[in-house]
Design an enzyme around this catalytic site. Structure first.
Site, PDB file in Angstrom:
ATOM      1  N   ASP A 127     -32.479  23.689  22.117  1.00 34.71           N
ATOM      2  CA  ASP A 127     -32.761  22.319  22.535  1.00 34.71           C
ATOM      3  C   ASP A 127     -31.966  22.006  23.808  1.00 34.71           C
ATOM      4  O   ASP A 127     -30.790  22.359  23.929  1.00 34.71           O
ATOM      5  CB  ASP A 127     -32.396  21.337  21.415  1.00 34.71           C
ATOM      6  N   ILE A 128     -32.598  21.300  24.724  1.00 33.03           N
ATOM      7  CA  ILE A 128     -31.949  20.975  26.003  1.00 33.03           C
ATOM      8  C   ILE A 128     -30.812  19.962  25.816  1.00 33.03           C
ATOM      9  O   ILE A 128     -29.915  19.873  26.658  1.00 33.03           O
ATOM     10  CB  ILE A 128     -33.007  20.443  27.008  1.00 33.03           C
ATOM     11  N   ASN A 176     -39.462  15.758  12.998  1.00 33.68           N
ATOM     12  CA  ASN A 176     -39.736  14.359  13.308  1.00 33.68           C
ATOM     13  C   ASN A 176     -41.251  14.216  13.461  1.00 33.68           C
ATOM     14  O   ASN A 176     -41.912  15.093  14.020  1.00 33.68           O
ATOM     15  CB  ASN A 176     -39.021  13.934  14.592  1.00 33.68           C
ATOM     16  N   GLN A 225     -40.704  10.968  16.954  1.00 37.83           N
ATOM     17  CA  GLN A 225     -41.097  12.197  17.638  1.00 37.83           C
ATOM     18  C   GLN A 225     -41.361  11.873  19.099  1.00 37.83           C
ATOM     19  O   GLN A 225     -42.094  10.922  19.400  1.00 37.83           O
ATOM     20  CB  GLN A 225     -42.362  12.767  16.976  1.00 37.83           C
ATOM     21  N   HIS A 283     -42.691  20.697  16.188  1.00 37.18           N
ATOM     22  CA  HIS A 283     -41.486  21.510  16.369  1.00 37.18           C
ATOM     23  C   HIS A 283     -40.536  21.272  15.210  1.00 37.18           C
ATOM     24  O   HIS A 283     -40.329  20.145  14.782  1.00 37.18           O
ATOM     25  CB  HIS A 283     -40.796  21.218  17.701  1.00 37.18           C
ATOM     26  N   LEU A 284     -39.966  22.356  14.745  1.00 38.75           N
ATOM     27  CA  LEU A 284     -38.941  22.303  13.708  1.00 38.75           C
ATOM     28  C   LEU A 284     -37.580  22.325  14.389  1.00 38.75           C
ATOM     29  O   LEU A 284     -37.254  23.282  15.101  1.00 38.75           O
ATOM     30  CB  LEU A 284     -39.089  23.519  12.785  1.00 38.75           C
ATOM     31  N   HIS A 285     -36.822  21.224  14.201  1.00 38.66           N
ATOM     32  CA  HIS A 285     -35.426  21.232  14.668  1.00 38.66           C
ATOM     33  C   HIS A 285     -34.591  22.005  13.643  1.00 38.66           C
ATOM     34  O   HIS A 285     -34.704  21.748  12.435  1.00 38.66           O
ATOM     35  CB  HIS A 285     -34.849  19.805  14.692  1.00 38.66           C
TER      36      HIS A 285
HETATM   37  P1  5GP Z   1     -38.421  15.055  18.975  1.00 37.85           P
HETATM   38  O1  5GP Z   1     -37.696  13.837  19.416  1.00 37.85           O
HETATM   39  O2  5GP Z   1     -39.846  15.072  19.473  1.00 37.85           O
HETATM   40  O3  5GP Z   1     -38.312  15.362  17.518  1.00 37.85           O
HETATM   41  O4  5GP Z   1     -37.661  16.278  19.653  1.00 37.85           O
HETATM   42  C1  5GP Z   1     -37.892  16.709  20.935  1.00 37.85           C
HETATM   43  C2  5GP Z   1     -36.719  17.557  21.325  1.00 37.85           C
HETATM   44  O5  5GP Z   1     -37.066  18.281  22.475  1.00 37.85           O
HETATM   45  C3  5GP Z   1     -35.453  16.752  21.647  1.00 37.85           C
HETATM   46  O6  5GP Z   1     -34.407  17.158  20.802  1.00 37.85           O
HETATM   47  C4  5GP Z   1     -35.207  17.075  23.120  1.00 37.85           C
HETATM   48  O7  5GP Z   1     -33.840  17.198  23.413  1.00 37.85           O
HETATM   49  C5  5GP Z   1     -35.950  18.375  23.308  1.00 37.85           C
HETATM   50  N1  5GP Z   1     -36.452  18.575  24.656  1.00 37.85           N
HETATM   51  C6  5GP Z   1     -37.099  17.647  25.418  1.00 37.85           C
HETATM   52  N2  5GP Z   1     -37.427  18.192  26.605  1.00 37.85           N
HETATM   53  C7  5GP Z   1     -36.994  19.474  26.573  1.00 37.85           C
HETATM   54  C8  5GP Z   1     -37.037  20.548  27.520  1.00 37.85           C
HETATM   55  O8  5GP Z   1     -37.555  20.433  28.640  1.00 37.85           O
HETATM   56  N3  5GP Z   1     -36.482  21.739  27.147  1.00 37.85           N
HETATM   57  C9  5GP Z   1     -35.904  21.901  25.912  1.00 37.85           C
HETATM   58  N4  5GP Z   1     -35.376  23.110  25.639  1.00 37.85           N
HETATM   59  N5  5GP Z   1     -35.845  20.907  25.002  1.00 37.85           N
HETATM   60  C10 5GP Z   1     -36.378  19.719  25.329  1.00 37.85           C
END
Ligand code: 5GP
Ligand code: ZN
Length: 114
Positions: A30-31, A87, A94, A100-102
């Protein structure tokens, strides 16, 4: 899907710190990590949210969780475990509409989330 951030990472069009890849699954850090270990496991198939998955996707989703388990262990968290999170849509906050699975580990994670 051409306009999807995670499809672009899978395709190598946007850089990502890849941990694992096979014909169905892609995993990357994760970034914005929320724990010492925080990576995402995604299907290469573009499915927007968990609410869009069908029974035909059951084996694929099972593989996501199993791969998350293997990778979490490979990153040193086998004994203490961690957290596996999907999420989903608006109330789940989300932000990227590609399933995506965190997977988080390396510290004690509070429960319940806010
Ligand atoms: P969500 O909020 O949809 O459950 O999670 C999305 C996740 O993607 C977040 O934890 C966010 O930090 C990560 N994310 C968003 N943009 C990027 C990216 O460009 N590269 C990576 N590696 N992760 C990202
Ligand atoms: Zn996508």
């Amino acid at each position: 899907m051409s306009d999807c951030l995670f499809c672009k990472i899978i395709a190598g069009e946007i850089p990502g710190k890849k941990i694992y890849e096979d014909d169905e699954i892609y995993a990357f850090h994760d970034i914005s990590p929320q724990a010492p270990v925080h990576f995402l496991v995604v299907p290469k198939k573009h499915i927007p949210t968990l609410m869009d998955a069908s029974l035909d996707d059951a084996a694929l989703l099972g593989r996501l969780v199993h791969k998350g388990q293997e990778l979490l262990a490979s990153l040193g968290c086998a004994q203490k475990g961690g957290r596996f999170v999907f999420n989903c849509k608006e109330d789940g906050m989300q932000t990227v509409p590609h399933i995506h699975l965190h997977v988080l580990g390396g510290r004690t994670l509070l429960w319940p989330p806010g």
